[in-house]
Design a protein around this motif. Structure first.
Motif, short mmCIF file in Angstrom:
data_model
loop_
_atom_site.label_atom_id
_atom_site.label_comp_id
_atom_site.label_asym_id
_atom_site.label_seq_id
_atom_site.Cartn_x
_atom_site.Cartn_y
_atom_site.Cartn_z
N SER A 32 36.26 41.85 50.71
CA SER A 32 35.29 41.28 51.64
C SER A 32 34.35 42.36 52.18
O SER A 32 34.80 43.45 52.55
CB SER A 32 35.98 40.60 52.82
OG SER A 32 35.01 40.17 53.77
N ARG A 215 34.04 32.66 63.29
CA ARG A 215 35.30 33.40 63.24
C ARG A 215 35.07 34.87 63.59
O ARG A 215 35.28 35.77 62.78
CB ARG A 215 35.93 33.27 61.86
CG ARG A 215 36.44 31.89 61.53
CD ARG A 215 36.97 31.84 60.10
NE ARG A 215 37.48 30.53 59.75
CZ ARG A 215 38.75 30.15 59.86
NH1 ARG A 215 39.65 30.99 60.31
NH2 ARG A 215 39.12 28.94 59.53
N GLU A 218 37.98 37.24 62.97
CA GLU A 218 38.46 37.42 61.59
C GLU A 218 37.28 37.58 60.64
O GLU A 218 37.05 36.74 59.76
CB GLU A 218 39.28 36.20 61.15
CG GLU A 218 40.55 35.96 61.92
CD GLU A 218 41.30 34.76 61.37
OE1 GLU A 218 42.42 34.95 60.85
OE2 GLU A 218 40.76 33.64 61.43
N ARG A 221 37.71 37.11 56.89
CA ARG A 221 38.21 35.79 56.49
C ARG A 221 37.25 34.67 56.89
O ARG A 221 37.57 33.49 56.72
CB ARG A 221 39.58 35.55 57.11
CG ARG A 221 40.66 36.49 56.57
CD ARG A 221 41.98 36.34 57.35
NE ARG A 221 42.45 34.95 57.33
CZ ARG A 221 43.04 34.38 56.29
NH1 ARG A 221 43.23 35.06 55.17
NH2 ARG A 221 43.47 33.13 56.36
N ARG A 224 34.50 31.09 53.87
CA ARG A 224 35.62 30.35 53.28
C ARG A 224 35.13 29.17 52.44
O ARG A 224 35.50 28.00 52.71
CB ARG A 224 36.54 29.83 54.39
CG ARG A 224 36.99 30.91 55.36
CD ARG A 224 37.83 30.36 56.50
NE ARG A 224 39.10 29.85 56.04
CZ ARG A 224 40.13 30.63 55.75
NH1 ARG A 224 40.05 31.94 55.88
NH2 ARG A 224 41.26 30.10 55.34
N ASP A 227 37.41 25.90 51.30
CA ASP A 227 38.62 25.76 52.11
C ASP A 227 38.41 24.64 53.14
O ASP A 227 37.30 24.44 53.64
CB ASP A 227 38.91 27.08 52.83
CG ASP A 227 40.26 27.05 53.55
OD1 ASP A 227 41.27 27.33 52.88
OD2 ASP A 227 40.29 26.74 54.75
N SER A 340 32.06 34.16 49.37
CA SER A 340 33.31 34.39 50.08
C SER A 340 33.54 35.87 50.32
O SER A 340 34.29 36.25 51.23
CB SER A 340 34.48 33.80 49.29
OG SER A 340 34.66 34.48 48.05
N ILE A 370 37.76 34.20 47.42
CA ILE A 370 38.79 34.56 48.39
C ILE A 370 38.75 33.61 49.59
O ILE A 370 37.85 32.79 49.73
CB ILE A 370 38.66 36.02 48.84
CG1 ILE A 370 37.37 36.25 49.66
CG2 ILE A 370 38.69 36.97 47.64
CD1 ILE A 370 37.32 37.62 50.33
N ASN A 371 39.75 33.75 50.43
CA ASN A 371 39.86 33.02 51.71
C ASN A 371 40.10 31.53 51.53
O ASN A 371 39.79 30.74 52.43
CB ASN A 371 38.62 33.25 52.58
CG ASN A 371 38.49 34.70 53.03
OD1 ASN A 371 39.48 35.42 53.14
ND2 ASN A 371 37.26 35.14 53.26
N ASP A 373 42.85 29.20 51.74
CA ASP A 373 44.25 29.02 52.16
C ASP A 373 44.71 27.58 51.99
O ASP A 373 45.87 27.30 51.72
CB ASP A 373 44.43 29.45 53.62
CG ASP A 373 44.14 30.92 53.82
OD1 ASP A 373 44.44 31.72 52.91
OD2 ASP A 373 43.60 31.28 54.89
#
Length: 419
Positions: A32, A215, A218, A221, A224, A227, A340, A370-371, A373
């Motif tokens: 990231s 966020r 974070e 993260r 996203r 997600d 991401s 990524i990210n 979840d």
């Protein structure tokens, strides 16, 4: 017979690195580039995260040059230099084999022009008066500034193009570059896009639209795509530039070819300034047109570099558009979302993601997303979360760019063989 357009040079400055190699390595590693913005000017903003360059472009230029250029022009000039060197064309200067200026063009743009210079000059004017306004101000904020500086450096005389289409700016610049070659107006075009967008003015403005992720605790993260908990895009800065060349010209000089820019498609939603057409038809139309232009069938598309900004509505509608375009072949196309990791480069996004698509075909591997979840089950796509190897043979890929105002721009690339 239609002129084929190929990619022979690459250059980039992104939150993942100051060149193509470091950016590509960061993408493959799932790194990231989003960090907390801790400078005092960001302290009172509702959003205090973004993707900054790990290098200062002003420090990579002579001071006398840097002070004449807006930050986005600095980034684009440096990316163009990288691409020009990478193409091998820089080594032809003085050999009698250099590209004549009349056959050389530039198609480069920044989505917001020299906005930072405008804001800086306004503050100078208010605080210090007209006498302290820089004589370079107009050249720094004018929309075609980056194209002009690049054209001056390489001696481009065929054309200087500055397409602007919000978040699709970089993609449109590449499309226009290919058109110049296909039309026979140029043999070589330096094309791409960038934006210097990590500024309190832009962060506050996009936050007011409710477009940004909040966020703040974070940063890495926050971006996203796909997600369930995605809550908006993350603003970043950066630039990417390619050298486009007619295939015949590239063959004659023995150039290394990364991929073919096989086709392009555009459309307009004409639905709402900020929200995409809820049917996804505008985006699908641009994708279909890119496939038709490239002479690619849906079953030949093995990879899609998604626009995927991480907005709740946008990601879902893009998945609808992809399924409308590829039909039952949708599951055969591996999808990735570079935002991401890099965040949203605005006018540079389309160019940077096209660059990632070219490298995916060239190296036969798709970077991860990524990210993710909790994958959104409304997104019926094969989104890879690990580097994914592509099959051999000649294959196609699409890269999507959708901009505020209803701009839809899609580029189609075709591989030219494994490395």
């Amino acid at each position: 017979m239609r002129t084929e357009v190929v990619v022979t040079g690459l250059g980039a400055l992104t939150p993942l690195g100051g060149d193509v190699a470091s950016t590509w390595a960061g993408l493959l590693a799932g790194q990231s580039g989003i960090t907390a913005l801790t400078s005092p000017e960001f302290a009172d903003l509702p959003v205090r995260i973004g993707g900054r360059l790990p290098v200062d472009p002003a420090q990579a230029l002579p001071r006398a040059t840097a002070r004449k250029l807006d930050r986005n022009q600095q980034m684009l000039l440096l990316a163009a230099r990288q691409a020009w060197t990478d193409s091998g064309l820089a080594h032809l200067a003085g050999t009698g084999q250099a590209v004549p200026g009349e056959r050389l063009a530039v198609s480069v743009s920044a989505g917001s022009g020299g906005l930072l210079s405008i804001l800086e000059t306004w503050e100078t004017l208010k605080e210090k008066g007209a006498r302290m306004v820089s004589p370079f101000t107009v050249a720094r904020f004018i929309a075609d500034g980056a194209a002009s500086w690049i054209g001056l450096e390489i001696g481009a005389k065929a054309a200087l193009e500055t397409p602007i289409a919000a978040c699709a700016t970089g993609s449109e610049a590449l499309r226009r570059g290919a058109e110049l070659i296909r039309a026979g107006w140029a043999d070589v075009v330096v094309a791409g896009g960038g934006d210097a967008s990590v500024h309190p003015f832009l962060l506050a403005s996009f936050a007011a639209m409710r477009a940004l992720s909040h966020r703040n605790d974070e940063p890495a993260r926050a971006a996203r795509p796909f997600d369930k908990t995605r809550d908006g895009l993350v603003l970043s800065e950066g630039a990417a530039v390619m050298v486009l060349e007619s295939a015949e010209h590239a063959r004659q000089r023995g150039a290394r070819v990364y991929a073919e820019l096989a086709g392009a498609g555009v459309s307009a939603d004409s639905y709402d300034f900020a929200q995409p057409d809820p049917t996804g038809e505008g985006q699908a139309a641009a994708m279909r047109r890119a496939l038709t232009d490239a002479r690619l069938a849906p079953d030949q598309v093995v990879h899609i570099n998604a626009h995927a900004a991480g907005t709740p509505v946008g990601d879902r509608l893009e998945s609808v558009a992809i399924r409308r375009t590829l039909g039952h072949h949708t599951s055969d196309a591996v999808v990735t979302a570079p935002k991401s990791m890099m965040g949203h480069l605005l006018g540079g996004a389309g160019a940077a993601e096209a660059l990632a698509t070219v490298l995916a075909l060239h190296h036969r591997v798709v970077p991860p997303t990524i990210n993710i979840d909790d994958f959104d089950d409304e997104i019926a796509l094969d989104v890879t979360r690990e580097p994914h190897e592509l099959s051999g043979g000649v294959v196609g890929a699409l890269t999507n760019s959708f901009g505020l105002g209803g701009h839809n721009s899609v580029l189609a690339f075709r591989s030219v063989g494994a490395t």
